[in-house]
Design an enzyme around this catalytic site. Structure first.
Site, PDB file in Angstrom:
ATOM      1  N   ALA A  10       0.809  -1.226   0.000  1.00  0.00           N
ATOM      2  CA  ALA A  10       0.000   0.000   0.000  1.00  0.00           C
ATOM      3  C   ALA A  10       0.835   1.267   0.000  1.00  0.00           C
ATOM      4  O   ALA A  10       0.325   2.355  -0.279  1.00  0.00           O
ATOM      5  CB  ALA A  10      -0.921   0.005   1.223  1.00  0.00           C
ATOM      6  N   ARG A  15      10.368   7.203  -2.670  1.00  0.00           N
ATOM      7  CA  ARG A  15      11.728   7.287  -3.187  1.00  0.00           C
ATOM      8  C   ARG A  15      11.849   6.799  -4.635  1.00  0.00           C
ATOM      9  O   ARG A  15      12.870   6.979  -5.272  1.00  0.00           O
ATOM     10  CB  ARG A  15      12.673   6.494  -2.266  1.00  0.00           C
ATOM     11  CG  ARG A  15      12.850   7.145  -0.901  1.00  0.00           C
ATOM     12  CD  ARG A  15      13.450   6.194   0.133  1.00  0.00           C
ATOM     13  NE  ARG A  15      12.455   5.280   0.712  1.00  0.00           N
ATOM     14  CZ  ARG A  15      12.718   4.358   1.648  1.00  0.00           C
ATOM     15  NH1 ARG A  15      13.951   4.205   2.104  1.00  0.00           N
ATOM     16  NH2 ARG A  15      11.765   3.578   2.125  1.00  0.00           N
ATOM     17  N   LYS A  23       4.905   1.632  -6.511  1.00  0.00           N
ATOM     18  CA  LYS A  23       6.196   0.940  -6.443  1.00  0.00           C
ATOM     19  C   LYS A  23       6.124  -0.535  -6.817  1.00  0.00           C
ATOM     20  O   LYS A  23       6.921  -1.021  -7.621  1.00  0.00           O
ATOM     21  CB  LYS A  23       6.797   1.096  -5.039  1.00  0.00           C
ATOM     22  CG  LYS A  23       8.069   0.303  -4.854  1.00  0.00           C
ATOM     23  CD  LYS A  23       8.890   0.761  -3.687  1.00  0.00           C
ATOM     24  CE  LYS A  23       8.366   0.306  -2.369  1.00  0.00           C
ATOM     25  NZ  LYS A  23       9.314   0.620  -1.269  1.00  0.00           N
ATOM     26  N   THR A  81       3.541  -0.051   8.453  1.00  0.00           N
ATOM     27  CA  THR A  81       3.474  -1.479   8.135  1.00  0.00           C
ATOM     28  C   THR A  81       2.607  -2.270   9.126  1.00  0.00           C
ATOM     29  O   THR A  81       1.931  -3.220   8.748  1.00  0.00           O
ATOM     30  CB  THR A  81       4.885  -2.096   8.077  1.00  0.00           C
ATOM     31  OG1 THR A  81       5.616  -1.687   9.248  1.00  0.00           O
ATOM     32  CG2 THR A  81       5.660  -1.622   6.859  1.00  0.00           C
ATOM     33  N   GLY A 104       5.807  -6.271  -0.623  1.00  0.00           N
ATOM     34  CA  GLY A 104       5.697  -6.336  -2.081  1.00  0.00           C
ATOM     35  C   GLY A 104       6.903  -5.757  -2.800  1.00  0.00           C
ATOM     36  O   GLY A 104       7.004  -5.842  -4.023  1.00  0.00           O
ATOM     37  N   ARG A 302       9.733 -11.007 -26.146  1.00  0.00           N
ATOM     38  CA  ARG A 302       8.967 -10.133 -25.252  1.00  0.00           C
ATOM     39  C   ARG A 302       7.940 -10.829 -24.385  1.00  0.00           C
ATOM     40  O   ARG A 302       7.115 -10.183 -23.736  1.00  0.00           O
ATOM     41  CB  ARG A 302       8.290  -9.055 -26.079  1.00  0.00           C
ATOM     42  CG  ARG A 302       9.264  -8.022 -26.605  1.00  0.00           C
ATOM     43  CD  ARG A 302       8.585  -7.069 -27.561  1.00  0.00           C
ATOM     44  NE  ARG A 302       7.280  -6.672 -27.067  1.00  0.00           N
ATOM     45  CZ  ARG A 302       6.282  -6.263 -27.852  1.00  0.00           C
ATOM     46  NH1 ARG A 302       6.439  -6.205 -29.142  1.00  0.00           N
ATOM     47  NH2 ARG A 302       5.122  -5.913 -27.324  1.00  0.00           N
ATOM     48  N   ASN A 346      11.126 -20.895 -43.428  1.00  0.00           N
ATOM     49  CA  ASN A 346      12.211 -19.915 -43.536  1.00  0.00           C
ATOM     50  C   ASN A 346      11.607 -18.525 -43.691  1.00  0.00           C
ATOM     51  O   ASN A 346      10.822 -18.284 -44.603  1.00  0.00           O
ATOM     52  CB  ASN A 346      13.132 -20.235 -44.708  1.00  0.00           C
ATOM     53  CG  ASN A 346      14.385 -19.364 -44.624  1.00  0.00           C
ATOM     54  OD1 ASN A 346      15.208 -19.549 -43.724  1.00  0.00           O
ATOM     55  ND2 ASN A 346      14.495 -18.387 -45.501  1.00  0.00           N
ATOM     56  N   ASN A 355       0.596  -7.103 -37.034  1.00  0.00           N
ATOM     57  CA  ASN A 355      -0.463  -7.661 -36.174  1.00  0.00           C
ATOM     58  C   ASN A 355      -1.387  -6.601 -35.597  1.00  0.00           C
ATOM     59  O   ASN A 355      -2.415  -6.915 -35.044  1.00  0.00           O
ATOM     60  CB  ASN A 355       0.167  -8.459 -35.031  1.00  0.00           C
ATOM     61  CG  ASN A 355       1.074  -7.605 -34.170  1.00  0.00           C
ATOM     62  OD1 ASN A 355       1.661  -6.620 -34.642  1.00  0.00           O
ATOM     63  ND2 ASN A 355       1.194  -7.957 -32.909  1.00  0.00           N
ATOM     64  N   SER A 376      12.432 -12.079 -48.529  1.00  0.00           N
ATOM     65  CA  SER A 376      12.847 -10.949 -47.684  1.00  0.00           C
ATOM     66  C   SER A 376      11.930  -9.748 -47.837  1.00  0.00           C
ATOM     67  O   SER A 376      11.313  -9.543 -48.880  1.00  0.00           O
ATOM     68  CB  SER A 376      14.263 -10.525 -48.073  1.00  0.00           C
ATOM     69  OG  SER A 376      15.137 -11.577 -47.759  1.00  0.00           O
TER      70      SER A 376
HETATM   71  C1  UD1 Z   1      10.607  -2.026   6.345  1.00  0.00           C
HETATM   72  C2  UD1 Z   1      10.826  -2.425   7.819  1.00  0.00           C
HETATM   73  C3  UD1 Z   1      12.335  -2.552   8.049  1.00  0.00           C
HETATM   74  C4  UD1 Z   1      12.914  -3.596   7.106  1.00  0.00           C
HETATM   75  C5  UD1 Z   1      12.579  -3.269   5.639  1.00  0.00           C
HETATM   76  C6  UD1 Z   1      12.959  -4.451   4.746  1.00  0.00           C
HETATM   77  C7  UD1 Z   1       9.041  -1.497   9.227  1.00  0.00           C
HETATM   78  C8  UD1 Z   1       8.659  -0.427  10.156  1.00  0.00           C
HETATM   79  N1  UD1 Z   1      10.270  -1.425   8.704  1.00  0.00           N
HETATM   80  O1  UD1 Z   1      11.204  -0.746   6.152  1.00  0.00           O
HETATM   81  O2  UD1 Z   1      12.572  -2.951   9.418  1.00  0.00           O
HETATM   82  O3  UD1 Z   1      14.330  -3.666   7.276  1.00  0.00           O
HETATM   83  O4  UD1 Z   1      11.157  -3.043   5.488  1.00  0.00           O
HETATM   84  O5  UD1 Z   1      12.800  -4.148   3.385  1.00  0.00           O
HETATM   85  O6  UD1 Z   1       8.254  -2.391   8.990  1.00  0.00           O
HETATM   86  N2  UD1 Z   1       3.487  -0.447   3.358  1.00  0.00           N
HETATM   87  C9  UD1 Z   1       2.107  -0.527   3.435  1.00  0.00           C
HETATM   88  N3  UD1 Z   1       1.440   0.389   4.198  1.00  0.00           N
HETATM   89  C10 UD1 Z   1       2.067   1.354   4.904  1.00  0.00           C
HETATM   90  C11 UD1 Z   1       3.481   1.421   4.826  1.00  0.00           C
HETATM   91  C12 UD1 Z   1       4.167   0.501   4.049  1.00  0.00           C
HETATM   92  O7  UD1 Z   1       1.480  -1.384   2.817  1.00  0.00           O
HETATM   93  O8  UD1 Z   1       1.383   2.142   5.580  1.00  0.00           O
HETATM   94  C13 UD1 Z   1       4.192  -1.427   2.527  1.00  0.00           C
HETATM   95  C14 UD1 Z   1       5.005  -0.823   1.411  1.00  0.00           C
HETATM   96  O9  UD1 Z   1       4.236  -0.719   0.225  1.00  0.00           O
HETATM   97  C15 UD1 Z   1       6.161  -1.806   1.240  1.00  0.00           C
HETATM   98  C16 UD1 Z   1       6.300  -2.413   2.644  1.00  0.00           C
HETATM   99  O10 UD1 Z   1       5.118  -2.113   3.338  1.00  0.00           O
HETATM  100  O11 UD1 Z   1       5.871  -2.835   0.329  1.00  0.00           O
HETATM  101  C17 UD1 Z   1       7.510  -1.866   3.390  1.00  0.00           C
HETATM  102  O12 UD1 Z   1       7.354  -0.458   3.501  1.00  0.00           O
HETATM  103  P1  UD1 Z   1       8.599   0.509   3.335  1.00  0.00           P
HETATM  104  O13 UD1 Z   1       8.122   1.903   3.523  1.00  0.00           O
HETATM  105  O14 UD1 Z   1       9.336   0.196   2.098  1.00  0.00           O
HETATM  106  O15 UD1 Z   1       9.439   0.084   4.621  1.00  0.00           O
HETATM  107  P2  UD1 Z   1      11.000   0.193   4.843  1.00  0.00           P
HETATM  108  O16 UD1 Z   1      11.352   1.569   5.240  1.00  0.00           O
HETATM  109  O17 UD1 Z   1      11.724  -0.388   3.688  1.00  0.00           O
HETATM  110 CA    CA Z   2      11.190  -1.162   1.656  1.00  0.00          CA
END
Ligand code: UD1
Ligand code: CA
Length: 428
Positions: A10, A15, A23, A81, A104, A302, A346, A355, A376
């Site tokens: 989500a 970045r 992402k 998270t 993800g 592809r 050939n 296509n 050709s």
């Molecule tokens: C997170 C971990 C970190 C770990 C790293 C590994 C936490 C707090 N930190 O950091 O300890 O080393 O992953 O890659 O968990 N996401 C949501 N909803 C949110 C926030 C994030 O679904 O509200 C998803 C993001 O889409 C992503 C994943 O959670 O797929 C990780 O989020 P991200 O912001 O990339 O966390 P990191 O800073 O990489």
């Molecule tokens: Ca991450």
């Protein structure tokens, strides 16, 4: 024991600096980051929950179109998270099995690794297992903090870490296995009093310890697998890592890769023994290539391509969604898309299967029988069929069926004007 997966997808991916693509839908060799993660778990979990938020519709559509036994759950707003995982609590209210949580944005982890991780979780009688690894450069990852007796204490995010904690090289992979019934109530109790003001999933460790539950870390030796993608630089690096791993696999299986540095082959491509892949070849998506084939240099497959045995796909040839049967040559400068080619065909240099109709925005198929020879620089305007043994003279533009063993020729008759050049120059 029943296993379900929760995949976090989500987040905004700030970045990545992308306006249009969330992402997890960025791609590595024709497959989305989320696709890698979901493919790796689909064979051993009964159901996958994907947490969506940023660009939710696009991610929902991707999941619905490509995966059975999967559901999307909306997280809005995205508060971290831990908050993300709490979104599945209503769906898993009565669930009493294992939940595997993954991010993800970590596409390099392999299915075998995840299975071994779950096995470790079960055999160690753990209630929560966190995957960790050792990174020379742990910047940006959560650090694994251990107690004096080396057992797991907690995870501290980069932004919350002290200088001493930042020096720790053991990092959190973002992959967890937990006994759901024991942890489900933790998600409602997480706090957001940290540097990012977010509900951190990593805080379930302290919660579990306070409840007297068994909490462990599983150290993964191959740290490459947990490489997370947060930026375009990471995406390029991960693509290289994935490619190198794939090429090594093909070489071990008996495929010659002339120049691994300039060859790109997706994970979902199968290649038969004694096939040679020449330099600067790019193969993305799902494909199957037979034995004793020669592909490239500079070929582009592809996806959706099936190449049978003893086939040649030569330089500057692009192939998409096509079957090329055995002993057929597509030697040079051709485009083969939405097509079926028989055996012993050939295809002359510069042949195009046309296509796509840009007015109706539809694609049509070209069917080429066994033993067909195309001169050709021909254009096969789809939908069109060239039946067994048919020939096409060079420069043909083929718009209707060419019957078996017929010659189709569309060029205007050749005129030769004797001494024409001399006459032009002598008149001046
Ligand atoms: C997170 C971990 C970190 C770990 C790293 C590994 C936490 C707090 N930190 O950091 O300890 O080393 O992953 O890659 O968990 N996401 C949501 N909803 C949110 C926030 C994030 O679904 O509200 C998803 C993001 O889409 C992503 C994943 O959670 O797929 C990780 O989020 P991200 O912001 O990339 O966390 P990191 O800073 O990489
Ligand atoms: Ca991450």
């Amino acid at each position: 024991m029943d296993i379900k997966a929760v995949i976090l997808a989500a987040g905004k991916g700030t970045r990545m600096k992308s306006e249009t693509t969330p992402k997890v839908l960025h791609e590595i060799m024709g497959k989305t980051l989320l696709g890698y993660v979901m493919d790796n778990v689909k064979n051993f979990v009964s159901e996958q929950f994907v947490i969506v938020g940023h660009h939710a519709e696009a991610v929902e559509k991707f999941v619905q179109n490509n995966y059975e036994n999967s559901k999307t759950v909306l997280q809005s707003p995205q508060l971290g998270t831990g908050h993300a995982v709490s979104m599945v609590c209503p769906s898993l209210e009565n669930f009493d099995g294992l939940v595997l949580i993954l991010c993800g944005d970590t596409p390099l982890v392999r299915e075998e690794t995840l299975k071994a991780f779950v096995e470790y979780h079960k055999s160690s009688n753990s209630d929560l297992t966190v995957m960790s690894t050792i990174f020379d450069n742990p910047t940006n990852y959560g650090r694994i903090i251990r107690e004096d007796d080396n057992s797991l204490k907690c995870i501290v995010e980069e932004k919350d870490a002290t200088t001493e904690q930042k020096a720790v090289k053991e990092v959190n992979a973002g992959i967890y296995c937990l006994n759901w019934a024991k942890f489900k109530s933790s998600f409602g109790q997480l706090q957001s009093n940290n540097a990012q003001g977010e509900y951190y999933l990593t805080d379930i460790i302290s919660w579990g310890k306070a409840q007297g539950l068994s909490v462990n870390a599983y150290i993964l030796d191959n740290s490459d697998e947990i490489y997370g993608i947060n930026s375009r630089l990471n995406l390029a690096e991960a693509t290289k890592m994935m490619n190198r791993r794939n090429l090594e696999r093909y070489m071990v299986e008996g495929v010659t890769i002339v120049d691994p540095d300039s060859t790109w082959i997706s994970e979902d491509t199968e290649i038969g023994q004694d096939t040679i892949i020449y330099p600067a070849t790019y193969i993305e998506g799902k494909n199957k290539i037979g034995k004793n084939c020669k592909i490239g240099p500079c070929a582009h497959l592809r996806g959706g391509v099936e190449v049978c045995d003893n086939v040649k796909v030569g330089n500057f040839v692009e192939v998409k969604k096509a079957k090329i049967s055995s002993n057929t040559n597509v030697g040079h400068l051709s485009y083969i898309g939405d097509a079926e080619l028989g055996e012993n065909v050939n295809i002359g240099a510069g042949t195009i299967t046309a296509n796509y109709n840009p007015l109706t925005k539809t694609k049509s198929k070209t069917v080429i029988g066994d033993n067909v020879k195309i001169g050709s620089n021909s254009v096969l305007v789809a939908p069109v069929e060239l039946q067994e043994g048919a020939n096409v003279g060079a420069g043909g533009v083929i718009t209707k069926t060419v019957p078996a063993w017929a010659l189709a020729i569309t060029r205007s008759p050749l005129k030769v004007l004797e001494n024409w050049v001399k006459r032009q120059t002598s008149e001046k």
